[in-house]
Design an enzyme around this catalytic site. Structure first.
Site, short mmCIF file in Angstrom:
data_model
loop_
_atom_site.label_atom_id
_atom_site.label_comp_id
_atom_site.label_asym_id
_atom_site.label_seq_id
_atom_site.Cartn_x
_atom_site.Cartn_y
_atom_site.Cartn_z
N CYS A 1 0.88 -1.18 0.00
CA CYS A 1 0.00 0.00 0.00
C CYS A 1 0.91 1.23 0.00
O CYS A 1 2.07 1.13 -0.40
CB CYS A 1 -0.99 -0.03 1.16
SG CYS A 1 -0.28 0.20 2.79
N ARG B 1 -3.54 -0.60 5.55
CA ARG B 1 -4.11 -1.69 4.76
C ARG B 1 -3.20 -2.90 4.62
O ARG B 1 -3.60 -4.03 4.90
CB ARG B 1 -4.47 -1.20 3.35
CG ARG B 1 -5.56 -0.19 3.31
CD ARG B 1 -5.71 0.39 1.92
NE ARG B 1 -4.62 1.34 1.66
CZ ARG B 1 -4.49 2.05 0.56
NH1 ARG B 1 -5.40 1.91 -0.41
NH2 ARG B 1 -3.51 2.89 0.40
N ASP C 1 -8.08 3.49 1.11
CA ASP C 1 -7.20 3.88 2.21
C ASP C 1 -8.03 4.47 3.35
O ASP C 1 -8.70 5.48 3.17
CB ASP C 1 -6.19 4.91 1.72
CG ASP C 1 -5.06 5.15 2.71
OD1 ASP C 1 -5.11 4.61 3.84
OD2 ASP C 1 -4.12 5.87 2.34
#
Length: 189
Positions: free
Chosen positions: A13, A19, A132
């Site tokens: 990420c 994440r 996100d």
């Protein structure tokens, strides 16, 4: 088991604090449940600072779901990681495009004639990007957790990880072939 035999799966990420750490822990859990051995699951970020801790909301959501995180520290994408990883799974198509270019440049610079693509987006494997949650409330993190959790078994199937897993240990085979103990009272004769 020697570390060299392990196939490294890397979740990617942006900052490697929200994440991708959740995805890392979820895949470790899913592989354990499926009894698939031979993988080292890690995560990294395209803009990560080495040594940042996991976002407290990500850690809270993992803990709420019975997953202990230990002492997680973020990691950036490195040339070494780009060369040695078995598979990259990116949280978004944008991450995937960026990482493919980055990896291609590193491998070509090191003399590789052909570069096999081992970079995937979550959407490519499961059908959706993972948004996100950074800066949002705890419910956004719980939502991201559910998205990740819901895609883990599909991800295992799409990447055909069973075909790359190490065979079960001798102990596991013996345990599986041992009949279960009989329970209950003995029959009267």
């Amino acid at each position: 088991m020697a570390a060299a035999k392990l196939k490294k799966i890397v979740f990617v990420c942006t900052g490697n604090t929200c994440r991708s750490p959740m995805a890392e822990y979820l895949l470790k859990q899913a592989l354990k449940k499926k009894k698939l051995r031979g993988f080292k699951v890690v995560s990294a970020g395209v803009s990560a600072k080495k040594g940042d801790t996991m976002n407290p909301k990500s850690a809270q959501v993992l803990t709420e779901n019975g997953i202990e995180t230990g002492k997680f520290l973020s990691a950036p994408i490195t040339e070494k990681l780009l060369k040695e990883a078995f598979i990259f799974v990116c949280m978004t198509e944008k991450h995937s495009d960026f990482l493919m270019d980055m990896r291609w440049n590193v491998l070509r610079k090191s003399g590789a004639e052909e570069v096999e693509n081992n970079v995937y987006s979550f959407a490519e494997l499961v059908g959706y990007d993972v948004p996100d949650p950074y800066g949002k409330d705890i419910e956004a993190y719980r939502y991201v957790y559910r998205l990740l959790e819901g895609g883990m078994y599909a991800l295992i199937d799409k990447l055909n990880l069973r075909a790359y897993a190490l065979p079960p240990t001798k102990k596991a085979v013996e345990k599986a072939s041992t009949p279960p103990k009989k329970r209950g009272r003995p029959k009267k004769v």
